[in-house]
Design an enzyme around this catalytic site. Structure first.
Site, short mmCIF file in Angstrom:
data_model
loop_
_atom_site.label_atom_id
_atom_site.label_comp_id
_atom_site.label_asym_id
_atom_site.label_seq_id
_atom_site.Cartn_x
_atom_site.Cartn_y
_atom_site.Cartn_z
N HIS A 88 1.59 5.35 -8.63
CA HIS A 88 1.75 5.71 -7.22
C HIS A 88 2.74 6.87 -7.17
O HIS A 88 3.59 7.00 -8.05
CB HIS A 88 2.32 4.48 -6.51
CG HIS A 88 2.40 4.58 -5.02
ND1 HIS A 88 3.42 5.25 -4.38
CD2 HIS A 88 1.63 4.06 -4.04
CE1 HIS A 88 3.25 5.14 -3.07
NE2 HIS A 88 2.17 4.43 -2.84
N ASP B 273 6.79 -1.25 -12.03
CA ASP B 273 6.54 -1.17 -10.59
C ASP B 273 5.60 -2.32 -10.23
O ASP B 273 4.41 -2.27 -10.51
CB ASP B 273 5.91 0.20 -10.27
CG ASP B 273 5.32 0.27 -8.87
OD1 ASP B 273 5.39 -0.73 -8.12
OD2 ASP B 273 4.77 1.33 -8.52
N GLN C 44 2.24 -4.02 -6.34
CA GLN C 44 0.92 -4.61 -6.11
C GLN C 44 0.71 -5.89 -6.92
O GLN C 44 -0.38 -6.46 -6.90
CB GLN C 44 -0.17 -3.60 -6.51
CG GLN C 44 -0.19 -2.34 -5.69
CD GLN C 44 -0.59 -2.58 -4.25
OE1 GLN C 44 -1.17 -3.62 -3.92
NE2 GLN C 44 -0.29 -1.65 -3.38
N LYS D 187 4.35 -6.19 1.07
CA LYS D 187 3.07 -6.48 0.41
C LYS D 187 3.05 -7.93 -0.07
O LYS D 187 2.14 -8.36 -0.75
CB LYS D 187 2.85 -5.53 -0.77
CG LYS D 187 2.77 -4.04 -0.35
CD LYS D 187 2.43 -3.16 -1.51
CE LYS D 187 2.82 -1.71 -1.32
NZ LYS D 187 2.04 -1.00 -0.32
N CYS E 162 -1.84 7.59 -2.05
CA CYS E 162 -0.58 8.05 -2.67
C CYS E 162 -0.71 8.05 -4.19
O CYS E 162 0.26 7.76 -4.90
CB CYS E 162 0.61 7.22 -2.23
SG CYS E 162 1.10 7.59 -0.56
#
Lengths: 410, 149
Positions: free
Chosen positions: A127, A204, A207, A230, A368
């Site tokens: 991202h 990261d 998600q 999220k 993104c």
């Protein structure tokens, strides 16, 4: 399948008031969860109750409300610790979200460490929030950004990763689950390979945390970043996990109140972990909401959620594959509940508008992740992403809406 | 669905499928590259002027149906127009999509009127105006070059 059979999606749906709304006269089919998930009533009530009867600024307050709010805020930190199985509570830093978490590591861990000729290793499926902070560090230090390529299926080319991981590499920053492709990356393998060369790894997890169980100790990662919004919580709150010994060595990222032990004009002594990294009044309600969201997720069980979402993914994939002229972008072996697709005849933005008129909320654009779009030579994709409350019937609505869209443009 | 039909009228779908003036002009008098950073749509506009008249205009690039058909229809509408007419049409088109009130100086939109349904979809207005802004940029660059020579 026994998990899926016992999974009571209707009772979960009843906890999410927004799912009962209509859009353009049609029942809402919310498939934009990778952008932001919805709030269960438990989170909404936690935030509402706080503002109605428990709100105050936290820390240092001697009055009752401040003590209560402080306790609730710190309980959320404890909930996050348990959720990702960090070793200790002060390894959890509240941030505004994944983006700030990554910037914190970039500025506070990497920047003092890096010099000209050093390398930062990321992947082609990051991202923008896991690209741009590193480009800034490269400009500031003269270090170089290296990128692990991805295959046509949307998987990391692990042999290239092994080659790119060199003596010059000072940090590896990699996405756990790709927001544009749905790929679940072999994080453990990446961490082990980097650690074998003494290189720190930031994951990261924006998600990942709402879809797969994450155990930072089992993974062994040095840093893990994620967002609340999220994970059925609110925007403006997230967390950074960091290993204590690394966090202790790092200078503060922001200066201000709450991150100090004492201040005089001659010398300021910084506070201990985690407060050293939490300058300024934080998002108190957001943090408390996030703690509640985590409790809610745990009450259902991430294993059961993952199984349900996997069922949705498989069903949706098989349905969408039957549609002529539809191409799924990202067909990794290991995927989380997300499908990026393009249609031969219809641009993603037109798909987005037409699906919206059917009540189906998806995201369209570059997500993104412009390098991913460039990799597959497409301007944008349409992306349907699933959450614990989505149903097989909703996949049918999506499927029909896509067919209708194609019909209109053919 | 009525709104949707208004947005995706047959004329628009036709221009999306059968793009008019979708080609490069070699050594054009004017050129600009238009990007909508929010969605990644990209339109290039090529422009030839002769004696103050749009002698030729074309576009290429990629975008959604609204963006593509708007670019296609724009080239048809602008060919043969004087510079002043082209500018007036751009302003009037922009007003029709973005402004509630009538502007006394607005000129009739002719066939471009089918695109005004976009007004009901605020996030899509930029799709319809991208080509026009790109034309405007190409035109202004050309004028700048002429005045600075």
């Amino acid at each position: 399948m026994s998990n899926v059979a016992q999974y009571d999606v209707e009772s979960i749906r009843n906890d999410f008031p927004i799912l009962a709304t209509e859009v353009h006269g049609k029942p809402l089919v919310y498939l934009d969860n990778a952008a932001s998930s919805q709030h269960p009533v438990q989170v909404i009530h936690a935030i509402k109750d706080l503002y109605e009867s428990g709100y105050s600024n936290i820390h240092r307050g001697v009055h009752q409300l401040s003590q209560d709010a402080t306790k609730a805020y710190e309980n959320s930190r404890a909930a996050i610790r348990g959720f990702i199985n960090a070793d200790c509570i002060h390894e959890i830093i509240f941030t505004s979200g994944t983006t700030e978490s990554i910037n914190l590591v970039a500025q506070s861990y990497a920047r003092p460490l890096l010099k000209k000729g050093d390398e930062i290793l990321i992947t082609h499926m990051e991202h923008h929030s896991n690209i741009v902070p590193w480009q800034m560090i490269c400009e500031q230090t003269g270090a170089e950004l290296k990128v692990v390529p991805i295959s046509d299926q949307g998987e990391l080319e692990m042999d290239r990763f092994a080659e790119l991981l060199s003596e010059k590499t000072k940090i590896v920053s990699v996405v756990h689950v790709s927001n544009a492709l749905g790929t679940v990356n072999p994080i453990k393998e990446i961490i082990d390979a980097a650690h074998a060369k003494g290189i720190a790894v930031l994951v990261d997890g924006a998600q990942a945390v709402s879809h797969i169980p994450v155990d930072v100790q089992a993974l062994g990662c040095d840093f893990y970043a994620f967002s609340g919004h999220k994970l059925y919580g609110s925007t403006g709150i997230g967390a950074l996990y960091g290993k204590e010994k690394l966090l202790n060595k790092m200078p503060p990222y922001k200066g201000g109140g709450d991150m100090i032990l004492s201040v005089s004009f001659e010398k300021t002594e910084y506070n201990t972990l985690p407060y050293k990294f939490e300058a300024g009044t934080p998002n108190i309600a957001g943090a408390i909401g996030l703690g509640t969201a985590i409790e809610y997720v745990q009450s259902i069980g991430l294993g059961a959620i993952a199984a349900h979402e996997h069922g949705l993914l498989e069903y949706a994939t098989s349905k969408l594959k039957e549609i002529d002229g539809l191409r799924i972008i990202g067909q990794a072996e290991q995927k989380a509940g997300l499908i990026s697709f393009v249609l031969d005849q219809v641009h993603p933005h037109d798909i987005g508008t037409l699906l919206d008129m059917e009540g189906v909320a998806i995201r369209t654009g570059h997500h993104c992740a412009q390098p991913v779009m460039e990799r597959y030579k497409i301007p944008a994709t349409a992306r349907a992403s699933f959450a614990m409350y989505n149903t097989f019937a909703e996949i049918d609505v999506l499927n029909e809406a896509i067919k209708k869209t194609i019909g209109m443009f053919s | 669905m009525d709104n949707l039909r208004e947005l995706y009228q047959e004329v628009i779908l036709d221009h999306n499928k059968n793009k008019r003036n979708y080609r490069k002009i070699e050594n054009p008098d004017g050129f600009a590259h238009g990007v909508n950073p929010l969605c990644g749509d990209q339109i290039d506009v090529y422009l030839d002027l002769k004696d103050g008249v749009v002698e030729d205009i074309s576009f290429d690039g990629q975008g959604c149906a609204i963006c593509t058909s708007s670019a296609s229809m724009m080239t048809v509408a602008l060919k043969g127009k004087t510079e002043a007419e082209a500018q007036a049409l751009f302003k009037s088109f922009h007003h029709a999509l973005t402004d509630e009130k009538q502007h006394p100086e607005d000129v009739p939109l002719g066939k471009l009127k089918v695109l005004t349904g976009v007004k009901e979809f605020p996030v899509r207005v930029k799709c319809a105006t991208l080509a026009w802004h790109t034309f405007d940029a190409a035109f202004k660059k050309l004028k700048d070059e002429i005045t600075t020579e």
